[in-house]
Enzyme design. Structure first.
Site, PDB file in Angstrom:
ATOM      1  N   CYS A 289      50.408  42.229  47.958  1.00  0.00           N
ATOM      2  CA  CYS A 289      51.652  42.578  47.245  1.00  0.00           C
ATOM      3  C   CYS A 289      51.736  44.067  46.924  1.00  0.00           C
ATOM      4  O   CYS A 289      52.819  44.609  46.751  1.00  0.00           O
ATOM      5  CB  CYS A 289      51.765  41.736  45.972  1.00  0.00           C
TER       6      CYS A 289
ATOM      7  N   CYS B 136      52.634  40.497  41.108  1.00  0.00           N
ATOM      8  CA  CYS B 136      51.276  40.208  41.574  1.00  0.00           C
ATOM      9  C   CYS B 136      50.544  41.512  41.875  1.00  0.00           C
ATOM     10  O   CYS B 136      51.114  42.439  42.450  1.00  0.00           O
ATOM     11  CB  CYS B 136      51.329  39.337  42.828  1.00  0.00           C
TER      12      CYS B 136
ATOM     13  N   ASP C 216      31.713  18.215  48.955  1.00  0.00           N
ATOM     14  CA  ASP C 216      32.079  16.825  48.662  1.00  0.00           C
ATOM     15  C   ASP C 216      31.090  15.921  49.401  1.00  0.00           C
ATOM     16  O   ASP C 216      30.220  16.407  50.127  1.00  0.00           O
ATOM     17  CB  ASP C 216      33.527  16.565  49.085  1.00  0.00           C
TER      18      ASP C 216
ATOM     19  N   ASP D 111      40.052  21.569  42.801  1.00  0.00           N
ATOM     20  CA  ASP D 111      40.115  22.133  44.154  1.00  0.00           C
ATOM     21  C   ASP D 111      41.342  21.553  44.822  1.00  0.00           C
ATOM     22  O   ASP D 111      41.782  20.463  44.467  1.00  0.00           O
ATOM     23  CB  ASP D 111      38.891  21.726  44.986  1.00  0.00           C
TER      24      ASP D 111
ATOM     25  N   HIS E  58      47.432  36.182  49.377  1.00  0.00           N
ATOM     26  CA  HIS E  58      48.255  36.174  48.169  1.00  0.00           C
ATOM     27  C   HIS E  58      48.161  34.841  47.427  1.00  0.00           C
ATOM     28  O   HIS E  58      48.002  34.818  46.203  1.00  0.00           O
ATOM     29  CB  HIS E  58      49.729  36.476  48.481  1.00  0.00           C
TER      30      HIS E  58
ATOM     31  N   CYS F   6      47.753  41.623  43.741  1.00  0.00           N
ATOM     32  CA  CYS F   6      46.860  41.455  44.900  1.00  0.00           C
ATOM     33  C   CYS F   6      47.116  42.551  45.921  1.00  0.00           C
ATOM     34  O   CYS F   6      48.169  43.190  45.917  1.00  0.00           O
ATOM     35  CB  CYS F   6      47.012  40.066  45.519  1.00  0.00           C
TER      36      CYS F   6
HETATM   37 ZN   LIG Z   1      50.127  38.924  45.772  1.00  0.00          ZN
END
Ligand SMILES: [Zn+2]
Length: 384
Positions: A315, A310, A92, A272, A341, A312
């Site tokens: 998880c 999820c 920015d 963002d 996560h 990820c």
């Molecule tokens: Zn997750």
């Protein structure tokens, strides 16, 4: 690889699917940028960001200018090398932080004189200086300095800020192009920022004035700062209706998970927000079932993953009960795992949105998200 942007598909809502090519890789649009204020996404190693699939990060000019200093970063090979991030970066202009964090001295036509929030030292940020700092940092995309005002703003204040924002954008562009012609190109794209507070005609006027200056991409700034979501959408729509089809559009500082698809439907390509990382540090998880406030006693013996849907690595491995324990014990790993996560959740949300656009199905996706986040499993409300 050099810079280009291509829209490959549009959805009946007006959403666009495309690709932004940068010297540091191609990024599929629409995308969400995790925020790396101090040249790091709080709580995540770059390896984790790569595992999650982040192709672009946002870093803050204001913070890096004050510490460690843009000249030091230039000397150490630029931001990509300094922070060991070989993928795309956007910075920015520093304006938003000057207006919100520092002790404000004075805004004049020349620029903003302010005191550092770190040591009280005095600085002058001008449109040229903001461009110069970002050339030293060397991100792929740099933003021009704009005047940020409080919302809601009276019309005369919004008009004055709009006029100054356009003048500053023109000066920033001239400075940037002079440097480019002197150095035979700069390996950087500079974006303009549309202002105009919550006045539709001022938003359109700001967009028209920036289009005359001619930027390779345009941002919508000064929104999502407390006004109702419907107003954010209305103002964004006023602007995107005027912007050229073939250039990327960036809505700055948004948003909540259920709002993201709305902005995409208005033709936004880039976003963002600190929300996924900040919320994670406050034990708020974004999940496919809504917000989960993991500190809640109800999770003390919960053996389910933080988000059963999820994929990820957090998880796949840990339970809600364990995460709750880490937060209760004040362990660093609590913030690290929750951030991992949440950032994965946002980037996966963007993957789903891109897929929905491919199938011309974004409107359905959007109403499902609103339904999920209106209730949530515990009726939880995040810290935002
Ligand atoms: Zn997750």
């Amino acid at each position: 690889m050099s810079f280009s942007f291509e829209v490959t598909k549009t959805d009946p809502t007006g959403a666009r699917r495309g690709v932004l090519n940068t010297p540091h890789g191609a990024v599929q649009t629409p995308f969400f940028m995790p925020v790396g204020t101090q040249a790091t996404v709080k709580g995540l190693r770059n390896e984790a960001l790569e595992e999650i699939g982040a192709g672009i990060l946002l870093a803050n000019t204001y913070h890096l200018y004050l510490r460690p200093g843009h000249e030091l970063i230039r000397k150490l090979g630029g931001l990509h090398q300094f922070m060991a991030w070989p993928h795309a970066i956007l910075t920015d202009s520093g304006g938003f932080q000057v207006f919100s964090l520092s002790e404000l001295r004075k805004v004049t036509d020349e620029g903003v004189r302010f005191r550092s929030h770190l040591d009280g030292s005095e600085h002058l940020l001008t449109p040229e200086k903001a461009a110069e700092i970002q050339l030293a940092l060397g991100p792929d995309i740099a933003m021009v300095l704009d005047e940020c005002i409080e919302t809601p703003a009276p019309r005369d204040k919004a008009e004055a800020a709009l006029k100054r924002t356009t003048e500053w954008a023109g000066r920033a562009r001239r400075y940037f192009l002079e440097q480019a012609s002197r150095n035979g190109g700069l390996g950087q794209w500079q974006f303009g920022i549309v202002q105009g507070a919550t006045f539709g005609d001022l938003r359109r006027e700001s967009a028209r004035q920036l289009l005359e200056i001619d930027f390779p991409g345009y941002a919508v700034g000064g929104l999502a700062v407390g006004e109702p979501h419907a107003v954010t959408c209305e103002m964004t729509g006023e602007v995107t209706a005027l912007l050229p089809h073939g250039r990327p559009r960036y809505l700055m500082g948004v948003g909540r998970p259920e709002q993201i698809a709305d902005y995409v439907a208005l033709g936004i390509d880039m976003m963002d927000c600190v929300l996924p990382t900040r919320a994670a540090r406050h034990a708020c998880l974004y999940t496919s079932e809504g917000r989960v406030l993991i500190k809640n006693a109800r999770y003390a013996q919960d053996q389910k993953p933080p988000d059963p849907n999820c994929a990820c690595s957090v998880c796949r491995r840990y339970t809600r009960a364990y995460l709750r324990h880490l937060f209760a014990a004040g362990e660093l790993s609590a913030a690290i795992l929750a951030t991992h996560h949440n950032v994965h959740f946002y980037l996966d949300l963007m993957r789903q949105i891109r897929e929905a656009i491919e199938f011309g199905n974004l409107a359905n996706f959007s109403s499902e998200m609103h339904a999920r986040y209106a209730i949530g499993p515990a009726g939880n409300v995040g810290p935002e």
